[in-house]
Motif scaffolding. Structure first.
Motif, mmCIF file in Angstrom:
data_model
loop_
_atom_site.group_PDB
_atom_site.id
_atom_site.type_symbol
_atom_site.label_atom_id
_atom_site.label_comp_id
_atom_site.label_asym_id
_atom_site.label_seq_id
_atom_site.Cartn_x
_atom_site.Cartn_y
_atom_site.Cartn_z
ATOM 1 N N GLU A 1 0.821 -1.214 0.000
ATOM 2 C CA GLU A 1 0.000 0.000 0.000
ATOM 3 C C GLU A 1 0.853 1.261 0.000
ATOM 4 O O GLU A 1 0.543 2.244 -0.691
ATOM 5 C CB GLU A 1 -0.931 0.001 1.215
ATOM 6 N N ILE A 2 1.943 1.237 0.754
ATOM 7 C CA ILE A 2 2.826 2.414 0.813
ATOM 8 C C ILE A 2 3.451 2.684 -0.549
ATOM 9 O O ILE A 2 3.468 3.820 -1.035
ATOM 10 C CB ILE A 2 3.926 2.211 1.880
ATOM 11 N N VAL A 3 3.953 1.630 -1.191
ATOM 12 C CA VAL A 3 4.582 1.792 -2.507
ATOM 13 C C VAL A 3 3.557 2.275 -3.529
ATOM 14 O O VAL A 3 3.820 3.210 -4.302
ATOM 15 C CB VAL A 3 5.231 0.473 -2.968
ATOM 16 N N SER A 4 2.382 1.664 -3.547
ATOM 17 C CA SER A 4 1.354 2.030 -4.526
ATOM 18 C C SER A 4 1.010 3.507 -4.447
ATOM 19 O O SER A 4 0.955 4.215 -5.465
ATOM 20 C CB SER A 4 0.091 1.187 -4.299
ATOM 21 N N ASN A 5 0.750 3.985 -3.239
ATOM 22 C CA ASN A 5 0.372 5.391 -3.067
ATOM 23 C C ASN A 5 1.555 6.328 -3.251
ATOM 24 O O ASN A 5 1.400 7.444 -3.756
ATOM 25 C CB ASN A 5 -0.259 5.593 -1.687
ATOM 26 N N SER A 6 2.734 5.876 -2.858
ATOM 27 C CA SER A 6 3.926 6.721 -2.986
ATOM 28 C C SER A 6 4.251 7.012 -4.437
ATOM 29 O O SER A 6 4.694 8.117 -4.773
ATOM 30 C CB SER A 6 5.131 6.043 -2.314
ATOM 31 N N ALA B 1 -7.838 9.080 -13.601
ATOM 32 C CA ALA B 1 -6.609 8.591 -14.229
ATOM 33 C C ALA B 1 -5.386 9.071 -13.464
ATOM 34 O O ALA B 1 -4.434 8.307 -13.240
ATOM 35 C CB ALA B 1 -6.546 9.058 -15.680
ATOM 36 N N ALA B 2 -5.384 10.341 -13.058
ATOM 37 C CA ALA B 2 -4.232 10.895 -12.334
ATOM 38 C C ALA B 2 -4.024 10.186 -11.009
ATOM 39 O O ALA B 2 -2.889 9.914 -10.600
ATOM 40 C CB ALA B 2 -4.439 12.388 -12.111
ATOM 41 N N ASP B 3 -5.125 9.854 -10.342
ATOM 42 C CA ASP B 3 -5.034 9.272 -9.001
ATOM 43 C C ASP B 3 -4.937 7.759 -9.021
ATOM 44 O O ASP B 3 -4.297 7.162 -8.148
ATOM 45 C CB ASP B 3 -6.271 9.700 -8.203
ATOM 46 N N GLY B 4 -5.565 7.126 -10.019
ATOM 47 C CA GLY B 4 -5.681 5.679 -9.959
ATOM 48 C C GLY B 4 -4.933 4.886 -11.004
ATOM 49 O O GLY B 4 -4.728 3.685 -10.838
ATOM 50 N N ALA B 5 -4.500 5.536 -12.101
ATOM 51 C CA ALA B 5 -3.887 4.782 -13.200
ATOM 52 C C ALA B 5 -2.592 4.101 -12.795
ATOM 53 O O ALA B 5 -2.268 3.015 -13.289
ATOM 54 C CB ALA B 5 -3.644 5.706 -14.397
ATOM 55 N N ARG C 1 -0.623 1.321 -8.174
ATOM 56 C CA ARG C 1 -0.488 -0.126 -8.051
ATOM 57 C C ARG C 1 0.953 -0.459 -7.679
ATOM 58 O O ARG C 1 1.889 0.211 -8.105
ATOM 59 C CB ARG C 1 -0.846 -0.830 -9.368
ATOM 60 N N TYR C 2 1.095 -1.514 -6.892
ATOM 61 C CA TYR C 2 2.423 -1.935 -6.431
ATOM 62 C C TYR C 2 3.354 -2.232 -7.598
ATOM 63 O O TYR C 2 4.558 -1.953 -7.545
ATOM 64 C CB TYR C 2 2.262 -3.171 -5.546
ATOM 65 N N LEU C 3 2.783 -2.785 -8.681
ATOM 66 C CA LEU C 3 3.600 -3.165 -9.837
ATOM 67 C C LEU C 3 4.358 -1.979 -10.416
ATOM 68 O O LEU C 3 5.473 -2.138 -10.926
ATOM 69 C CB LEU C 3 2.701 -3.788 -10.911
ATOM 70 N N PHE C 4 3.781 -0.770 -10.344
ATOM 71 C CA PHE C 4 4.436 0.383 -10.961
ATOM 72 C C PHE C 4 5.721 0.789 -10.226
ATOM 73 O O PHE C 4 6.486 1.603 -10.736
ATOM 74 C CB PHE C 4 3.472 1.562 -11.043
ATOM 75 N N GLY C 5 5.959 0.218 -9.066
ATOM 76 C CA GLY C 5 7.232 0.453 -8.392
ATOM 77 C C GLY C 5 8.411 -0.081 -9.184
ATOM 78 O O GLY C 5 9.551 0.359 -8.972
ATOM 79 N N LEU D 1 5.931 7.438 -16.331
ATOM 80 C CA LEU D 1 4.667 7.211 -15.637
ATOM 81 C C LEU D 1 3.615 8.258 -15.998
ATOM 82 O O LEU D 1 2.418 7.962 -16.005
ATOM 83 C CB LEU D 1 4.912 7.175 -14.128
ATOM 84 N N LEU D 2 4.044 9.474 -16.317
ATOM 85 C CA LEU D 2 3.088 10.465 -16.823
ATOM 86 C C LEU D 2 2.492 9.998 -18.149
ATOM 87 O O LEU D 2 1.301 10.200 -18.419
ATOM 88 C CB LEU D 2 3.771 11.823 -17.001
ATOM 89 N N LEU D 3 3.313 9.379 -18.979
ATOM 90 C CA LEU D 3 2.814 8.827 -20.235
ATOM 91 C C LEU D 3 1.805 7.705 -19.982
ATOM 92 O O LEU D 3 0.802 7.582 -20.697
ATOM 93 C CB LEU D 3 3.975 8.302 -21.083
ATOM 94 N N ILE D 4 2.045 6.898 -18.965
ATOM 95 C CA ILE D 4 1.112 5.811 -18.655
ATOM 96 C C ILE D 4 -0.218 6.365 -18.158
ATOM 97 O O ILE D 4 -1.295 5.852 -18.502
ATOM 98 C CB ILE D 4 1.743 4.856 -17.630
#
Length: 653
Positions: A60-65, A271-275, A278-282, A508-511
């Protein structure tokens, strides 16, 4: 009037410096945050595996960070010129027609202000609700943390990015003033300097006017989607920031399709908040950090020297050694640009000194560097996995045979060129000798490389690490190697952290933009209609794939790899799935085709990296493009083989 102009220019310079310092400070804090995430994930790995006491709330920390980090980095990414765009048109205008370039950029920068202002507007109610209602993430009784600090970072980062775009507007206006001001002709007379480039401004104005007319026209869903795609390509080619273009046109498309601006605003805020929450984007910042640290640790240099020593007796041996070293380097970095930069400094001087043709040497470095985006762990495969909602581990397994095949084809191709077209490879017949290497020194140099490969790939394939954990463990191990080799100073480490943040933010902005674009395409029903069209035409999966690959290669001539995937995949993936294609296989052929674009003119990003890295000013871009041509042919051959033999990508499925 002249005094006012001077004061404006002085005030603009002062404002830009102040905002740059502010955004740099915020970006630096976000870069440190990335390093802290690496430590947190490594602590969780150690606690889980050795102490049976995992750190609670890591996911959760990584996802939100990640969300907070991206928006805190966005402003400095723009100020540093790292926000992704293509320079095909605007780059030439900036050199020859700065007035017209400034006018066109002015429109793009106002669009950027609008995009991030809407994100801030959509985020503000969420921030207030999170504060008032004391929202949290995590699980009660295990781990909880308040949501409002993350929302505050998103909101503040959006406003700061608006400010950064505003400073770019001031710079544009300053450029316009500079090229339209009066200049002294004699002591008593002045002349107004005539700005150049009006045809470009008129053409761009016509494009905007046509776009506005389209907005006022009653179009069907499909027509809106097609118009958005056409204008997206035109604006990207003009030099607009790709993330901004995708968001603006997707925003307008959703507005028109749903006939409700509030739906578009909510979609953008979501999109800005939720896209990327996710932990995977770390994996993105962590693998970028690992790749940059590996570069600092001179691991690429060591791999090349060992390979060159082992292959020096073979025809074209140093060229084959470059391919082998690139393959090894790719297996621990996943970034082709890093490979191109490293081996331009390491391999080109060595090959030229040993009698190799310079064009060939440059071509080998640029051509073989693309292995970095295919041989796992590959950053492009990670991005594809996210967009296609496919397992990153499965994609890494699928890339093993194609990566080995491409490296083998490169090596065989170099040997055949050296044997049957020796003048293409060698400019002299002097014997090649790599001195000072023994099996003992070679093994010592390969040990840290093998260690990193085992940690990253071994951890993923064994199931011990998730891709995100592998990135953190690999980055930590790379730092340990660099410290042991005494190549990592505090100044270098800070530069690596800053670059990690800027590269990650741009990706990540592109994603985020691609998620908005994908939603717009779905609402337009274009993917569904195109699937039916290809099915009715009888071209089938392979017919579509060949057309798609040709389009990817053409787009690769003007766009970078990530942007091509983010633009085409939301449209193509539903079609491939509808035609019965395997999305893992499709990811492999996509990545190879995308990488061909890194070697083709006029954009050829890898070629530009090689040109910027080498010290010889007499070497032209044409020399490098000529040198890469055989590798473009070989990559095209491998792409066709993998297209018509999908089983090669599914050996380990």
């Amino acid at each position: 009037m002249a005094s006012i102009a001077r004061q404006f220019r002085y005030g603009t310079d002062l404002t830009v410096r102040a905002v740059s310092a502010l955004t740099g400070g915020v970006s630096g804090a976000a870069s440190i945050w990335i390093f802290c995430l690496m430590i947190l994930i490594c602590a969780d790995i150690v606690g889980r595996s050795l102490l049976n006491a995992p750190v609670q709330g890591v996911s959760e920390i990584v996802s939100n960070s990640i969300v907070a980090i991206v928006f805190l980095q966005a402003a400095h990414t723009l100020m540093s010129g790292r926000m992704t765009r293509t320079d095909i048109l605007i780059g030439g205008l900036e050199e020859d027609r700065p007035f017209s370039a400034a006018v066109i950029r002015l429109v793009f920068h106002f669009a950027g202000i609008g995009v991030f202002a809407v994100i801030a507007q959509g985020t503000w109610p969420k921030l207030v609700d999170a504060w008032v209602e004391n929202e949290f993430f995590g699980a009660q009784g295990v781990f909880t943390a308040p949501v409002w600090p993350i929302k505050a970072c998103l909101f503040a980062g959006s406003l700061l990015t608006c400010l950064a775009f505003a400073t770019q507007v001031l710079k544009d206006v300053k450029e316009i003033v500079n090229h339209g001001r009066a200049e002294p002709l004699t002591v008593r007379h002045t002349v107004i300097r005539s700005p150049r480039g009006w045809p470009y401004i008129i053409a761009f104005g016509a494009l905007i006017a046509i776009g506005y007319a389209v907005l006022l026209t009653d179009l069907s869903r499909i027509e809106i989607g097609v118009a958005a795609i056409v204008f997206m390509l035109l604006l990207i080619f003009s030099g607009a920031h790709i993330a901004v273009v995708l968001i603006v046109l997707s925003f307008l498309g959703i507005w028109l399709i749903r006939d409700n601006p509030n739906v578009a605003i909510r979609s953008l805020a979501l999109a800005a908040d939720g896209a990327i929450n996710r932990y995977l984007f770390g994996v993105v910042p962590l693998f970028v950090l690992m790749g940059l640290i590996v570069d600092v640790a001179d691991i690429g240099r060591d791999a090349y020297r060992v390979a060159a020593w082992m292959l020096q007796k073979i025809r074209g041996g140093l060229g084959i050694a470059t391919v082998a070293a690139n393959a090894v380097f790719a297996s621990i970095t996943g970034i082709s640009i890093a490979s191109a930069a490293v081996f331009s400094r390491v391999a080109v001087p060595q090959m030229v000194a040993n009698g190799y043709n310079k064009r060939f040497a440059l071509g080998v470095v640029a051509g073989s560097s693309v292995l970095g985006m295919l041989i796992p762990p590959s950053l492009l495969l990670i991005i594809y996995g996210v967009l296609a909602e496919q397992s990153v581990g499965a994609l890494f397994l699928a890339a093993i045979v194609p990566g080995a095949l491409l490296a083998l084809v490169f090596a065989v191709g170099i040997y055949l060129m050296a044997r049957f077209k020796p003048r293409m490879v060698m400019q002299s017949a002097r014997p090649i000798r790599i001195e000072g290497e023994t099996w003992k020194t070679a093994l010592l140099k390969l040990l840290p490389i093998a260690t990193l490969v085992v940690i990253v790939l071994g951890g993923i394939y064994s199931g011990f690490f998730t891709p995100t954990e592998a990135g953190a463990a690999g980055a930590a191990a790379a730092i340990a190697v660099a410290l042991a080799k005494r190549t990592l100073t505090l100044a270098r480490f800070w530069r690596v952290l800053v670059d990690t943040g800027l590269v990650s933010s741009a990706i990540l902005l592109l994603i985020i933009a691609a998620s908005m674009y994908s939603r717009m395409l779905t609402l337009s029903t274009i993917p569904q209609e195109v699937t039916v069209l290809f099915a009715d035409a009888g071209l089938g999966l392979f017919g579509f794939t060949l057309i798609y690959l040709a389009l990817v290669i053409v787009m690769g001539m003007i766009l970078d790899s990530t942007s091509i995937m983010l633009i085409l995949l939301p449209l193509s993936l539903p079609i491939v799935a509808g035609l019965g294609g395997d999305l893992i296989w499709f990811g492999i052929v996509t990545v190879i085709a995308v990488e061909i674009g890194l070697l083709t003119p006029p954009f050829g990003l890898t070629v530009y990296v090689v040109k910027a890295t080498i010290a010889d000013r007499n070497t032209t871009l044409g020399d490098i493009f000529i040198g890469t041509f055989p590798f473009v042919v070989m990559m095209s051959l491998v792409t066709l083989i993998l297209t018509f033999a999908p089983s090669l990508s599914l050996v380990f499925e």
